[in-house]
Motif scaffolding. Structure first.
Motif, short mmCIF file in Angstrom:
data_model
loop_
_atom_site.label_atom_id
_atom_site.label_comp_id
_atom_site.label_asym_id
_atom_site.label_seq_id
_atom_site.Cartn_x
_atom_site.Cartn_y
_atom_site.Cartn_z
N ARG A 9 -1.54 -6.75 -10.08
CA ARG A 9 -2.57 -5.73 -9.84
C ARG A 9 -3.75 -6.44 -9.18
NH1 ARG A 9 -2.16 -0.98 -13.35
NH2 ARG A 9 -0.23 -1.21 -14.49
N ARG A 10 -4.02 -6.07 -7.96
CA ARG A 10 -5.03 -6.80 -7.22
C ARG A 10 -5.45 -6.00 -6.00
NH1 ARG A 10 -7.96 -11.31 -7.16
NH2 ARG A 10 -8.25 -12.21 -5.13
N ASP A 11 -6.62 -6.30 -5.48
CA ASP A 11 -7.08 -5.81 -4.20
C ASP A 11 -6.88 -6.91 -3.17
OD1 ASP A 11 -7.93 -3.23 -4.22
OD2 ASP A 11 -10.04 -3.66 -4.51
N ALA A 39 -3.69 -2.76 -4.01
CA ALA A 39 -4.41 -2.00 -2.99
C ALA A 39 -4.81 -2.95 -1.86
CB ALA A 39 -5.66 -1.37 -3.60
N TYR A 40 -5.15 -2.40 -0.73
CA TYR A 40 -5.59 -3.21 0.40
C TYR A 40 -6.78 -2.54 1.06
CZ TYR A 40 -2.78 0.24 2.86
OH TYR A 40 -2.25 1.43 3.30
N ARG A 41 -7.59 -3.35 1.72
CA ARG A 41 -8.78 -2.82 2.39
C ARG A 41 -8.51 -2.46 3.84
NH1 ARG A 41 -11.71 -7.70 0.62
NH2 ARG A 41 -11.27 -7.58 -1.59
#
Length: 51
Positions: A9-11, A39-41
């Motif tokens: 779990r990470r950005d 997630a990604y930016r």
């Protein structure tokens, strides 16, 4: 480690880093499954040089 499940779990800054992260986790001895919630930016898969 034997029969372990990795939960990630990470950005991430770039979408293209998600499969790299998954492969690194799967490469650890004893890991049998990787559950990712990352997630990604920036969706860098959509951008192409020169438009």
């Amino acid at each position: 480690m034997t029969g372990e499940v990795v939960r990630a779990r990470r950005d991430m800054p770039l979408k293209s880093l998600i499969p790299v992260t998954e492969r690194l986790c799967r490469g650890v001895d004893g890991v049998v499954s990787v559950a990712e919630h990352i997630a990604y930016r920036i969706d860098d898969a959509r951008s192409s040089p020169g438009g």
